[in-house]
Design a protein around this motif. Structure first.
Motif, PDB file in Angstrom:
ATOM      1  N   ARG A  13       0.830  -1.205   0.000  1.00 22.68           N
ATOM      2  CA  ARG A  13       0.000   0.000   0.000  1.00 22.68           C
ATOM      3  C   ARG A  13       0.864   1.254   0.000  1.00 22.68           C
ATOM      4  NH1 ARG A  13      -4.547   1.428   4.632  1.00 22.68           N
ATOM      5  NH2 ARG A  13      -4.856   3.605   4.072  1.00 22.68           N
ATOM      6  N   ARG A  17       1.083   4.221  -2.856  1.00 16.43           N
ATOM      7  CA  ARG A  17       0.927   5.642  -2.520  1.00 16.43           C
ATOM      8  C   ARG A  17       2.112   6.441  -3.045  1.00 16.43           C
ATOM      9  NH1 ARG A  17       1.227   7.098   3.662  1.00 16.43           N
ATOM     10  NH2 ARG A  17       3.430   6.695   3.212  1.00 16.43           N
ATOM     11  N   SER A  51      -7.537   2.685  -6.728  1.00 16.14           N
ATOM     12  CA  SER A  51      -8.614   3.098  -5.825  1.00 16.14           C
ATOM     13  C   SER A  51      -8.347   4.512  -5.325  1.00 16.14           C
ATOM     14  CB  SER A  51      -8.711   2.135  -4.638  1.00 16.14           C
ATOM     15  OG  SER A  51      -7.590   2.281  -3.790  1.00 16.14           O
ATOM     16  N   THR A  53      -8.174   5.550  -2.262  1.00 15.01           N
ATOM     17  CA  THR A  53      -7.420   5.645  -1.005  1.00 15.01           C
ATOM     18  C   THR A  53      -5.963   6.068  -1.204  1.00 15.01           C
ATOM     19  OG1 THR A  53      -8.845   4.053   0.111  1.00 15.01           O
ATOM     20  CG2 THR A  53      -6.658   4.401   1.040  1.00 15.01           C
ATOM     21  N   ARG A  56      -5.831   9.704  -2.262  1.00 15.85           N
ATOM     22  CA  ARG A  56      -6.121  10.621  -1.166  1.00 15.85           C
ATOM     23  C   ARG A  56      -4.911  10.738  -0.230  1.00 15.85           C
ATOM     24  NH1 ARG A  56     -10.339   8.358   0.067  1.00 15.85           N
ATOM     25  NH2 ARG A  56     -11.798   9.630  -1.150  1.00 15.85           N
ATOM     26  N   GLU A  57      -4.267   9.612   0.064  1.00 18.26           N
ATOM     27  CA  GLU A  57      -3.086   9.633   0.928  1.00 18.26           C
ATOM     28  C   GLU A  57      -1.947  10.408   0.281  1.00 18.26           C
ATOM     29  OE1 GLU A  57      -2.410   5.489   1.480  1.00 18.26           O
ATOM     30  OE2 GLU A  57      -3.769   5.319   3.209  1.00 18.26           O
TER      31      GLU A  57
END
Length: 225
Positions: A13, A17, A51, A53, A56-57
């Motif tokens: 993850r 990012r 996605s 997420t 956004r991060e």
């Protein structure tokens, strides 16, 4: 095994990012994300095929760098910088970097400075290849590596933050006008002065280089003729 699997998922993850953050940086540099415009995480996620997420991060990371601003229930606005902002960033960089270049020239050996020549040459190579992302990364590494020779970690951190906040406005236009290579070659000129031990010439070159960067920002705001 459960803990190992969880750590693997977290690492994957974080990598995603970071990849999204790099893509967003590239879009900012290329002018694909425009100052003042609001972009939603779901909308950008659809463009990147991921996605929302990690997007956004990544945008929150950019917000901490001052590159975007969160807008409640809408997304993120790309930060607009005024002429006053750009003048102040340039002044701060000059106050820090010009005298530091002089001190580094006087204290460092020829061999130590020559170790940075591949980075200076990489800046020119990226300019010739119209590789703006590579150019910006090589430019960042070269300048911060030079400043690191001062031994002042906080100084390097401060200049790194200033560079992130100001960005290289007008880089695309500079490349399109065929002026990027001459700007890139200033890094080799700077290094040559430093290797020769000429602190005065190195400081003058650094001041001139920063002035050129500021003029690029000014040209970015001009209407095309």
């Amino acid at each position: 095994m459960g803990d190992l699997k969880q750590r693997t998922l977290i690492t994957a993850r974080e990598r995603l990012r970071d990849q999204v953050a790099q893509a967003l940086h590239a879009a900012l540099i290329a002018g694909e994300l425009r100052p003042g415009q609001i972009y939603s995480a779901p909308g950008l996620a659809a463009d990147f095929g991921v996605s929302a997420t990690p997007v956004r991060e990544a945008m929150l990371d950019l917000a901490r760098e001052g590159l975007v601003e969160p807008v409640r229930n809408k997304g993120f606005r790309v930060t607009e910088l005024s002429e006053r902002d750009l003048d102040q960033y340039t002044e701060l960089r000059a106050l820090i970097e010009v005298p530091t270049i002089g001190r580094v020239t006087e204290k460092c050996s020829r061999d130590t400075l020559e170790d940075l020549r591949p980075l200076a040459e990489a800046i020119v190579e990226c300019a010739r290849a119209h590789d703006l992302i590579g150019y910006l990364e090589a430019d960042r590494r070269f300048h911060l590596a030079l400043l690191a020779l001062s031994g002042n970690d906080r100084l390097v951190e401060t200049v790194g933050d200033l560079r992130k906040r100001s960005r290289l406005y007008g880089l695309t236009a500079l490349d399109e006008r065929g002026e990027l290579i001459s700007s890139a070659e200033e890094h080799l000129e700077l290094l040559d002065h430093m290797v020769a031990g000429d602190a005065k010439a190195a400081m003058a070159c650094m001041a001139r280089h920063l002035g050129h960067v500021r003029s690029v920002w000014a040209k970015e705001g001009e209407e095309p003729v």
